[in-house]
Design a protein around this motif. Structure first.
Motif, PDB file in Angstrom:
ATOM      1  N   PRO A  28      44.776  48.706  41.555  1.00 21.44           N
ATOM      2  CA  PRO A  28      43.291  48.602  40.234  1.00 21.44           C
ATOM      3  C   PRO A  28      42.684  47.125  40.126  1.00 21.44           C
ATOM      4  CG  PRO A  28      45.274  47.700  39.649  1.00 21.44           C
ATOM      5  CD  PRO A  28      46.044  48.386  41.409  1.00 21.44           C
ATOM      6  N   GLU A  29      40.653  47.006  40.109  1.00 18.57           N
ATOM      7  CA  GLU A  29      40.046  46.561  40.244  1.00 18.57           C
ATOM      8  C   GLU A  29      39.671  45.733  38.643  1.00 18.57           C
ATOM      9  OE1 GLU A  29      35.569  46.449  42.616  1.00 18.57           O
ATOM     10  OE2 GLU A  29      37.114  47.793  42.623  1.00 18.57           O
ATOM     11  N   ARG A  30      39.091  44.840  38.776  1.00 21.15           N
ATOM     12  CA  ARG A  30      38.342  44.549  37.987  1.00 21.15           C
ATOM     13  C   ARG A  30      37.801  43.489  38.397  1.00 21.15           C
ATOM     14  NH1 ARG A  30      42.989  42.716  32.867  1.00 21.15           N
ATOM     15  NH2 ARG A  30      43.143  44.820  31.663  1.00 21.15           N
ATOM     16  N   ASN A  31      36.177  44.229  37.855  1.00 28.35           N
ATOM     17  CA  ASN A  31      34.617  43.237  38.766  1.00 28.35           C
ATOM     18  C   ASN A  31      34.827  42.598  40.239  1.00 28.35           C
ATOM     19  OD1 ASN A  31      33.599  44.614  36.394  1.00 28.35           O
ATOM     20  ND2 ASN A  31      33.776  41.796  35.238  1.00 28.35           N
ATOM     21  N   ASP A  32      36.123  43.190  40.820  1.00 29.62           N
ATOM     22  CA  ASP A  32      35.425  43.181  41.973  1.00 29.62           C
ATOM     23  C   ASP A  32      37.191  41.975  42.629  1.00 29.62           C
ATOM     24  OD1 ASP A  32      32.844  44.345  43.211  1.00 29.62           O
ATOM     25  OD2 ASP A  32      32.345  42.397  41.922  1.00 29.62           O
ATOM     26  N   VAL A  33      38.100  42.280  41.728  1.00 32.60           N
ATOM     27  CA  VAL A  33      39.302  41.204  41.521  1.00 32.60           C
ATOM     28  C   VAL A  33      39.522  42.253  42.033  1.00 32.60           C
ATOM     29  CG1 VAL A  33      41.294  40.328  40.716  1.00 32.60           C
ATOM     30  CG2 VAL A  33      38.658  38.871  40.174  1.00 32.60           C
ATOM     31  N   HIS A  34      41.050  42.292  43.014  1.00 32.43           N
ATOM     32  CA  HIS A  34      41.752  43.484  43.303  1.00 32.43           C
ATOM     33  C   HIS A  34      42.702  43.203  43.146  1.00 32.43           C
ATOM     34  CE1 HIS A  34      38.175  46.294  45.240  1.00 32.43           C
ATOM     35  NE2 HIS A  34      38.222  45.470  45.357  1.00 32.43           N
ATOM     36  N   PHE A  35      44.106  43.829  43.048  1.00 36.08           N
ATOM     37  CA  PHE A  35      45.455  43.618  42.383  1.00 36.08           C
ATOM     38  C   PHE A  35      46.528  43.927  42.994  1.00 36.08           C
ATOM     39  CE2 PHE A  35      42.872  43.198  38.290  1.00 36.08           C
ATOM     40  CZ  PHE A  35      43.075  41.013  38.348  1.00 36.08           C
ATOM     41  N   GLY A  36      47.747  44.102  43.602  1.00 34.64           N
ATOM     42  CA  GLY A  36      48.275  44.545  43.548  1.00 34.64           C
ATOM     43  C   GLY A  36      48.642  43.892  45.511  1.00 34.64           C
ATOM     44  N   PRO A  53      49.687  24.181  42.635  1.00 31.12           N
ATOM     45  CA  PRO A  53      50.082  25.762  42.190  1.00 31.12           C
ATOM     46  C   PRO A  53      49.204  25.708  41.057  1.00 31.12           C
ATOM     47  CG  PRO A  53      52.139  24.654  42.476  1.00 31.12           C
ATOM     48  CD  PRO A  53      51.448  23.921  42.913  1.00 31.12           C
ATOM     49  N   GLU A  54      48.195  24.533  40.799  1.00 33.52           N
ATOM     50  CA  GLU A  54      47.792  24.469  39.361  1.00 33.52           C
ATOM     51  C   GLU A  54      46.460  25.077  40.249  1.00 33.52           C
ATOM     52  OE1 GLU A  54      51.691  21.670  38.571  1.00 33.52           O
ATOM     53  OE2 GLU A  54      49.996  22.379  40.779  1.00 33.52           O
ATOM     54  N   VAL A  55      46.091  24.229  41.434  1.00 31.65           N
ATOM     55  CA  VAL A  55      44.403  24.372  42.339  1.00 31.65           C
ATOM     56  C   VAL A  55      45.173  26.031  42.153  1.00 31.65           C
ATOM     57  CG1 VAL A  55      43.387  24.558  44.182  1.00 31.65           C
ATOM     58  CG2 VAL A  55      44.610  22.352  43.204  1.00 31.65           C
ATOM     59  N   ALA A  56      45.691  26.708  42.907  1.00 25.97           N
ATOM     60  CA  ALA A  56      45.507  28.492  42.931  1.00 25.97           C
ATOM     61  C   ALA A  56      45.463  28.998  41.707  1.00 25.97           C
ATOM     62  CB  ALA A  56      47.109  28.031  43.594  1.00 25.97           C
ATOM     63  N   GLU A  57      45.936  28.372  41.011  1.00 31.78           N
ATOM     64  CA  GLU A  57      45.865  29.513  39.273  1.00 31.78           C
ATOM     65  C   GLU A  57      44.096  28.652  39.242  1.00 31.78           C
ATOM     66  OE1 GLU A  57      47.970  31.688  36.836  1.00 31.78           O
ATOM     67  OE2 GLU A  57      48.577  30.630  38.402  1.00 31.78           O
ATOM     68  N   LEU A  58      43.906  27.925  39.071  1.00 36.17           N
ATOM     69  CA  LEU A  58      42.755  28.030  38.670  1.00 36.17           C
ATOM     70  C   LEU A  58      41.379  28.486  39.187  1.00 36.17           C
ATOM     71  CD1 LEU A  58      40.510  25.902  37.459  1.00 36.17           C
ATOM     72  CD2 LEU A  58      40.358  24.384  38.862  1.00 36.17           C
ATOM     73  N   VAL A  59      42.276  28.554  40.567  1.00 33.81           N
ATOM     74  CA  VAL A  59      40.909  29.722  40.868  1.00 33.81           C
ATOM     75  C   VAL A  59      41.135  31.445  41.198  1.00 33.81           C
ATOM     76  CG1 VAL A  59      40.154  30.288  43.598  1.00 33.81           C
ATOM     77  CG2 VAL A  59      40.335  28.024  43.508  1.00 33.81           C
ATOM     78  N   LEU A  60      42.291  31.275  40.604  1.00 28.53           N
ATOM     79  CA  LEU A  60      42.601  32.852  40.453  1.00 28.53           C
ATOM     80  C   LEU A  60      41.565  33.072  38.544  1.00 28.53           C
ATOM     81  CD1 LEU A  60      44.403  35.473  40.054  1.00 28.53           C
ATOM     82  CD2 LEU A  60      46.464  34.162  38.670  1.00 28.53           C
ATOM     83  N   ARG A  61      42.299  31.997  38.104  1.00 27.96           N
ATOM     84  CA  ARG A  61      41.151  32.143  36.475  1.00 27.96           C
ATOM     85  C   ARG A  61      39.440  32.287  36.920  1.00 27.96           C
ATOM     86  NH1 ARG A  61      45.078  34.493  35.620  1.00 27.96           N
ATOM     87  NH2 ARG A  61      47.453  32.965  35.064  1.00 27.96           N
ATOM     88  N   ARG A  62      39.294  31.487  37.897  1.00 27.01           N
ATOM     89  CA  ARG A  62      38.214  31.584  38.164  1.00 27.01           C
ATOM     90  C   ARG A  62      37.654  33.148  38.705  1.00 27.01           C
ATOM     91  NH1 ARG A  62      35.232  26.211  40.488  1.00 27.01           N
ATOM     92  NH2 ARG A  62      35.342  24.921  38.212  1.00 27.01           N
ATOM     93  N   VAL A  63      37.888  33.408  39.683  1.00 29.92           N
ATOM     94  CA  VAL A  63      37.752  34.702  40.329  1.00 29.92           C
ATOM     95  C   VAL A  63      37.534  35.843  39.038  1.00 29.92           C
ATOM     96  CG1 VAL A  63      38.351  33.974  42.142  1.00 29.92           C
ATOM     97  CG2 VAL A  63      40.113  35.484  40.865  1.00 29.92           C
ATOM     98  N   GLU A  64      39.360  36.145  38.710  1.00 32.39           N
ATOM     99  CA  GLU A  64      39.272  37.136  37.402  1.00 32.39           C
ATOM    100  C   GLU A  64      38.107  36.312  36.065  1.00 32.39           C
ATOM    101  OE1 GLU A  64      43.966  37.409  36.876  1.00 32.39           O
ATOM    102  OE2 GLU A  64      43.325  36.091  36.027  1.00 32.39           O
ATOM    103  N   ASN A  65      37.363  35.417  36.151  1.00 36.58           N
ATOM    104  CA  ASN A  65      36.625  35.451  34.426  1.00 36.58           C
ATOM    105  C   ASN A  65      35.000  35.724  35.509  1.00 36.58           C
ATOM    106  OD1 ASN A  65      39.065  35.209  32.845  1.00 36.58           O
ATOM    107  ND2 ASN A  65      38.910  33.141  33.017  1.00 36.58           N
ATOM    108  N   TYR A  66      35.147  35.776  36.730  1.00 42.21           N
ATOM    109  CA  TYR A  66      33.490  35.787  37.514  1.00 42.21           C
ATOM    110  C   TYR A  66      32.843  36.795  36.394  1.00 42.21           C
ATOM    111  CZ  TYR A  66      30.319  34.535  40.781  1.00 42.21           C
ATOM    112  OH  TYR A  66      28.796  33.996  41.441  1.00 42.21           O
ATOM    113  N   GLY A  67      33.214  37.998  36.556  1.00 38.75           N
ATOM    114  CA  GLY A  67      31.862  38.858  36.502  1.00 38.75           C
ATOM    115  C   GLY A  67      31.803  39.822  37.534  1.00 38.75           C
ATOM    116  N   ALA A  68      31.736  41.032  37.788  1.00 38.41           N
ATOM    117  CA  ALA A  68      30.834  41.637  38.347  1.00 38.41           C
ATOM    118  C   ALA A  68      30.051  41.178  39.448  1.00 38.41           C
ATOM    119  CB  ALA A  68      30.220  43.362  37.747  1.00 38.41           C
TER     120      ALA A  68
END
Length: 201
Positions: free
Chosen positions: A80-88, A117-132
């Motif tokens: 599944p994909e959400r705005n250029d983020v591919h999961f799995g 772990p904190e930096v990794a999670e920050l980048v994860l949130r950033r890509v999830e929130n970036y948008g298409a």
């Protein structure tokens, strides 16, 4: 005047981005957790003939592993994909991603850096929130996600895949490998089957 017109054209491309939003149940079902160590991997696709950068993307291994493939053409029907983020993004999916981009006319540069772990999670949130992301804006999006993140302060906003790769390579602890392949340019069958003919699981 010309730089201004180029900027207007780029903004127009951004406006053409097509949002995608997979249902939550699909995202949950596909979720892949690789576990520690945590890391960020920059992928840069380079044209063998010209040496120019063609694409940028980042793999994020945090509480789950995803790939941010801004304005990319790669996909898999089971991921599944959400705005250029591919999961799995398990190991098989990552191998498909790399093989899709790496062929007789393009190399792929893989640059990995281990983070907290904190930096990794920050980048994860950033890509999830970036948008298409619109066409031709992949490195703009990738560098925007990383700029200002602790440990990545030296990275500057850029539209150039090769420039971002060079700057990323200067970060302490980065490991780099160049991936080559003799696949034909038309290798889109890699999306659906592995080299041994079995489907992605």
């Amino acid at each position: 005047m010309r730089p201004f017109l180029c900027l207007i054209a780029l903004l127009g491309l951004t406006a053409c981005a097509e949002p995608k939003w997979a249902p939550q149940d699909q995202v949950d079902a596909a979720r892949y957790v690789a576990g520690p160590p945590y890391y960020i991997t920059l992928y840069t696709v380079v044209n063998k003939s010209t040496g120019s950068g063609a694409h940028s993307a980042i793999l994020v291994n945090a509480s789950e592993r995803v790939i941010f493939d801004p304005a990319g053409t790669w996909y898999h029907p089971k991921l599944p994909e959400r705005n250029d983020v591919h999961f799995g993004m398990n190991d098989k999916a990552l191998a498909f991603y790399i093989d899709y981009h790496t062929r007789k006319t393009y190399d792929t540069i893989e640059q990995k850096i281990y983070v907290s772990p904190e930096v990794a999670e920050l980048v994860l949130r950033r890509v999830e929130n970036y948008g298409a992301v619109g066409k031709a804006m992949c490195t703009n999006a990738t560098s925007s996600v990383l700029t200002g993140v602790p440990g990545f302060e030296s990275l500057r906003h850029t539209f150039s895949p090769k420039k971002l790769s060079r700057e990323f390579g200067k970060l302490p602890g980065v490991t780099t490998r160049v991936i080559t392949d003799d696949d034909d340019d038309n290798n889109h069958g890699i999306l659906l089957v592995q080299h041994d003919g079995t489907p992605l699981e």
